[in-house]
Scaffold this motif. Structure first.
Motif, PDB file in Angstrom:
ATOM      1  N   HIS A  93      14.323  14.723   5.270  1.00 28.72           N
ATOM      2  CA  HIS A  93      15.578  14.829   6.036  1.00 28.72           C
ATOM      3  C   HIS A  93      15.296  15.262   7.467  1.00 28.72           C
ATOM      4  CE1 HIS A  93      18.690  17.454   7.787  1.00 28.72           C
ATOM      5  NE2 HIS A  93      19.508  16.494   7.414  1.00 28.72           N
ATOM      6  N   ASP A  94      14.473  16.280   7.621  1.00 31.89           N
ATOM      7  CA  ASP A  94      14.193  16.801   8.964  1.00 31.89           C
ATOM      8  C   ASP A  94      13.546  15.741   9.847  1.00 31.89           C
ATOM      9  OD1 ASP A  94      15.293  19.150   8.041  1.00 31.89           O
ATOM     10  OD2 ASP A  94      13.396  20.244   7.952  1.00 31.89           O
ATOM     11  N   ALA A  95      12.633  14.954   9.281  1.00 29.79           N
ATOM     12  CA  ALA A  95      11.993  13.877  10.042  1.00 29.79           C
ATOM     13  C   ALA A  95      13.027  12.824  10.437  1.00 29.79           C
ATOM     14  CB  ALA A  95      10.863  13.251   9.226  1.00 29.79           C
ATOM     15  N   LEU A  96      13.901  12.493   9.525  1.00 24.31           N
ATOM     16  CA  LEU A  96      14.937  11.502   9.796  1.00 24.31           C
ATOM     17  C   LEU A  96      15.929  12.033  10.838  1.00 24.31           C
ATOM     18  CD1 LEU A  96      16.195   8.762   9.137  1.00 24.31           C
ATOM     19  CD2 LEU A  96      17.307   9.837   7.151  1.00 24.31           C
ATOM     20  N   ALA A  97      16.311  13.298  10.714  1.00 27.49           N
ATOM     21  CA  ALA A  97      17.245  13.899  11.684  1.00 27.49           C
ATOM     22  C   ALA A  97      16.633  13.933  13.081  1.00 27.49           C
ATOM     23  CB  ALA A  97      17.636  15.305  11.228  1.00 27.49           C
ATOM     24  N   ARG A  98      15.339  14.206  13.158  1.00 28.23           N
ATOM     25  CA  ARG A  98      14.664  14.178  14.470  1.00 28.23           C
ATOM     26  C   ARG A  98      14.659  12.767  15.055  1.00 28.23           C
ATOM     27  NH1 ARG A  98      11.294  17.740  11.934  1.00 28.23           N
ATOM     28  NH2 ARG A  98       9.755  16.140  11.433  1.00 28.23           N
ATOM     29  N   ARG A  99      14.343  11.789  14.219  1.00 31.10           N
ATOM     30  CA  ARG A  99      14.290  10.407  14.699  1.00 31.10           C
ATOM     31  C   ARG A  99      15.659   9.940  15.184  1.00 31.10           C
ATOM     32  NH1 ARG A  99      15.164   5.293  13.717  1.00 31.10           N
ATOM     33  NH2 ARG A  99      15.761   5.216  11.562  1.00 31.10           N
ATOM     34  N   LEU A 100      16.703  10.326  14.463  1.00 25.52           N
ATOM     35  CA  LEU A 100      18.059   9.895  14.812  1.00 25.52           C
ATOM     36  C   LEU A 100      18.748  10.843  15.789  1.00 25.52           C
ATOM     37  CD1 LEU A 100      19.245   8.890  11.227  1.00 25.52           C
ATOM     38  CD2 LEU A 100      18.522   7.356  13.070  1.00 25.52           C
TER      39      LEU A 100
END
Length: 142
Positions: A93-100
């Motif tokens: 989730h954290d990686a996805l939130a950073r990307r988005l």
């Protein structure tokens, strides 16, 4: 809320929204739900009347998402992140939130993966595949 009925889910969200609007004390779970409700002003009217909420139908062909399903999925994902279950979901989730650049948009992308995982488990009559769920999230973050 391990196996709530449709009406119990709707009562829960309507009650959380009522308490939020009245600044009444919220349970920890209601507080998380209220945060998601606040992030979705398009659902406020749906939650304003319990009687209307209990009577409402959201057929797919109606072209409108079910606000109670959407909020319940947000709540499920929030709980998964809090306890990192399945293990690794918080990091994904954290990686996805950073990307988005948006934790909220990340939750929506995870919701797609959760829906697909549940659909497959129901279709195959198996337990949800946690690794496939995490792989789906990781692909979206990649």
């Amino acid at each position: 809320m391990f196996d709530p009925s449709r009406d119990e889910v709707r009562r829960f969200f309507c009650e959380a929204w009522r308490k939020q609007r009245e600044a009444a004390p919220l349970t920890p779970l209601e507080a998380i739900a209220a945060d998601w409700i606040l992030a979705h002003p398009e659902y406020h009217e749906d939650l304003a009347s319990l009687d209307s909420a209990l009577a409402a139908e959201y057929p797919v062909e109606g072209g409108r998402s079910n606000p109670f399903l959407h909020l319940a999925m947000h709540l499920s994902i929030s709980e998964q992140l809090q306890i990192d279950q399945p293990p690794g979901i918080r990091a994904a989730h954290d990686a996805l939130a950073r990307r988005l650049d948006s934790p909220h948009e990340a939750a929506h992308r995870i919701m797609d993966c959760l829906g697909e995982t549940i659909w497959r488990a129901q279709r195959e009559r198996t337990a949800p595949d946690a690794e496939a769920y995490l792989d789906c999230i990781r692909r979206k973050a990649g």
